[in-house]
Write a protein that holds these residues in place. Sequence first.
Motif, PDB file in Angstrom:
ATOM      1  N   SER A 243      -8.259  -3.244   5.687  1.00 56.64           N
ATOM      2  CA  SER A 243      -9.336  -3.348   6.674  1.00 56.64           C
ATOM      3  C   SER A 243      -9.129  -2.398   7.852  1.00 56.64           C
ATOM      4  O   SER A 243      -9.899  -2.425   8.809  1.00 56.64           O
ATOM      5  CB  SER A 243      -9.415  -4.795   7.193  1.00 56.64           C
ATOM      6  N   ASP A 244      -8.108  -1.553   7.785  1.00 58.02           N
ATOM      7  CA  ASP A 244      -7.745  -0.720   8.934  1.00 58.02           C
ATOM      8  C   ASP A 244      -8.871   0.199   9.379  1.00 58.02           C
ATOM      9  O   ASP A 244      -9.059   0.423  10.578  1.00 58.02           O
ATOM     10  CB  ASP A 244      -6.512   0.134   8.605  1.00 58.02           C
ATOM     11  N   VAL A 245      -9.620   0.741   8.427  1.00 61.92           N
ATOM     12  CA  VAL A 245     -10.641   1.746   8.750  1.00 61.92           C
ATOM     13  C   VAL A 245     -12.034   1.153   8.824  1.00 61.92           C
ATOM     14  O   VAL A 245     -12.798   1.434   9.764  1.00 61.92           O
ATOM     15  CB  VAL A 245     -10.608   2.884   7.708  1.00 61.92           C
ATOM     16  N   ILE A 246     -12.409   0.331   7.890  1.00 63.62           N
ATOM     17  CA  ILE A 246     -13.820  -0.053   7.726  1.00 63.62           C
ATOM     18  C   ILE A 246     -14.360  -0.974   8.821  1.00 63.62           C
ATOM     19  O   ILE A 246     -15.576  -1.206   8.874  1.00 63.62           O
ATOM     20  CB  ILE A 246     -14.058  -0.696   6.348  1.00 63.62           C
ATOM     21  N   PHE A 247     -13.485  -1.486   9.675  1.00 67.34           N
ATOM     22  CA  PHE A 247     -13.967  -2.318  10.782  1.00 67.34           C
ATOM     23  C   PHE A 247     -13.765  -1.632  12.130  1.00 67.34           C
ATOM     24  O   PHE A 247     -13.925  -2.252  13.183  1.00 67.34           O
ATOM     25  CB  PHE A 247     -13.291  -3.696  10.766  1.00 67.34           C
ATOM     26  N   GLY A 248     -13.431  -0.374  12.092  1.00 66.03           N
ATOM     27  CA  GLY A 248     -13.289   0.387  13.319  1.00 66.03           C
ATOM     28  C   GLY A 248     -14.643   0.734  13.915  1.00 66.03           C
ATOM     29  O   GLY A 248     -15.655   0.831  13.212  1.00 66.03           O
ATOM     30  N   ILE A 249     -14.679   0.947  15.217  1.00 65.68           N
ATOM     31  CA  ILE A 249     -15.929   1.266  15.913  1.00 65.68           C
ATOM     32  C   ILE A 249     -16.549   2.543  15.349  1.00 65.68           C
ATOM     33  O   ILE A 249     -17.761   2.616  15.131  1.00 65.68           O
ATOM     34  CB  ILE A 249     -15.668   1.433  17.427  1.00 65.68           C
ATOM     35  N   GLY A 250     -15.708   3.547  15.090  1.00 64.70           N
ATOM     36  CA  GLY A 250     -16.227   4.801  14.562  1.00 64.70           C
ATOM     37  C   GLY A 250     -16.886   4.638  13.206  1.00 64.70           C
ATOM     38  O   GLY A 250     -17.941   5.226  12.935  1.00 64.70           O
ATOM     39  N   PHE A 251     -16.271   3.837  12.339  1.00 66.27           N
ATOM     40  CA  PHE A 251     -16.813   3.616  10.999  1.00 66.27           C
ATOM     41  C   PHE A 251     -18.151   2.879  11.079  1.00 66.27           C
ATOM     42  O   PHE A 251     -19.127   3.250  10.412  1.00 66.27           O
ATOM     43  CB  PHE A 251     -15.808   2.810  10.173  1.00 66.27           C
ATOM     44  N   TRP A 272     -21.004  -9.646  14.789  1.00 68.82           N
ATOM     45  CA  TRP A 272     -19.549  -9.546  14.963  1.00 68.82           C
ATOM     46  C   TRP A 272     -18.804 -10.717  14.345  1.00 68.82           C
ATOM     47  O   TRP A 272     -17.713 -10.543  13.802  1.00 68.82           O
ATOM     48  CB  TRP A 272     -19.202  -9.397  16.442  1.00 68.82           C
ATOM     49  N   LYS A 273     -19.381 -11.918  14.396  1.00 70.92           N
ATOM     50  CA  LYS A 273     -18.699 -13.072  13.796  1.00 70.92           C
ATOM     51  C   LYS A 273     -18.605 -12.914  12.278  1.00 70.92           C
ATOM     52  O   LYS A 273     -17.565 -13.219  11.673  1.00 70.92           O
ATOM     53  CB  LYS A 273     -19.434 -14.362  14.145  1.00 70.92           C
ATOM     54  N   LYS A 279     -13.413  -9.359   7.700  1.00 69.68           N
ATOM     55  CA  LYS A 279     -12.124  -8.688   7.900  1.00 69.68           C
ATOM     56  C   LYS A 279     -10.971  -9.627   7.567  1.00 69.68           C
ATOM     57  O   LYS A 279     -10.012  -9.239   6.889  1.00 69.68           O
ATOM     58  CB  LYS A 279     -11.984  -8.190   9.337  1.00 69.68           C
ATOM     59  N   LYS A 280     -11.054 -10.868   8.025  1.00 74.01           N
ATOM     60  CA  LYS A 280      -9.996 -11.836   7.749  1.00 74.01           C
ATOM     61  C   LYS A 280      -9.877 -12.101   6.252  1.00 74.01           C
ATOM     62  O   LYS A 280      -8.783 -12.222   5.710  1.00 74.01           O
ATOM     63  CB  LYS A 280     -10.257 -13.134   8.494  1.00 74.01           C
ATOM     64  N   ALA A 281     -11.019 -12.190   5.573  1.00 73.28           N
ATOM     65  CA  ALA A 281     -11.000 -12.437   4.135  1.00 73.28           C
ATOM     66  C   ALA A 281     -10.307 -11.302   3.389  1.00 73.28           C
ATOM     67  O   ALA A 281      -9.531 -11.540   2.455  1.00 73.28           O
ATOM     68  CB  ALA A 281     -12.420 -12.620   3.612  1.00 73.28           C
TER      69      ALA A 281
END
Length: 289
Positions: A243-251, A272-273, A279-281
Amino acid sequence: MCAISINFVLSCALMNAQRHRFDFPDADVVLQSCEQEEHAQFHAHRCILAAASPFFHDMFSLPQDPAVTHKVPIIPMSETKYILGALLEFVYPLEDPHIQSLNELVSVLGAATKYDFAGVITTLRKLLVASHFLESDPTRVYAIASRFELEEEARIASKYTLSVQVLDAPLSEDLKYITAYSYRQLLDLHRRRADAAVALLKVPSDVKCMQCNGSTFSVYTIPKWWYQYERMAKEELSVRPTSDVIFGIGFLAKAAMASECQRCAGSILDSWKFLQGLKKAIDDLPSTI
């Protein structure tokens, strides 16, 4: 000479400059490194070597020639003075040498394994999974751990490899010594986790966009940003299943821009929720071999 070799030689030279000189006057054994030059001999103590290594314990237990028992024996070693010096510093009650690279670590670990220095191996196992090595070259750490059959360290390193493209990782000598099974385990981890993460990419019906879902005919459709996000996320997860990239602001911003909808950015913020739960999943998926 390649860059890795140059760096290794330079780091070894620095190690040697800072190294303890094993010239104890009461030494009863001399270890001769493979070089025939100054400071290539290490005057050590049998009792310390025997206590730390079953290999040396058995060696010193062999019958000695009575004609030479009054002489301090010289034992030729195949290791360089840099590696032998580092190994002895780990064995003796001295400050541990500073291992600056994986090249140094694997050389000392190889010698420690060869001569069965269990205490040194334990120390180097901890150093192998230090954060700076795992973050800079996790695939090589995994290869080293697999090469020396360090299962726990291989498991730890496998998690860090999820953040890199394994098939594009630089080749290292250590890959020559691992089994096809170990390498396949790593590839299977990436594939299984990528498939599982992609399967979680499902948007709930309550995620809406004021513009995309603003009419009676589009109220039940999926916001345009999600189509773009799902496409981009699948591509990213296929090579780096974290999940490092796909939940970033830029992505997320790229997904909003690709949607060509002026209100989709606001929809992403309102979701956001949902994104936090997604992301947690993904983070909770199995992450080690």
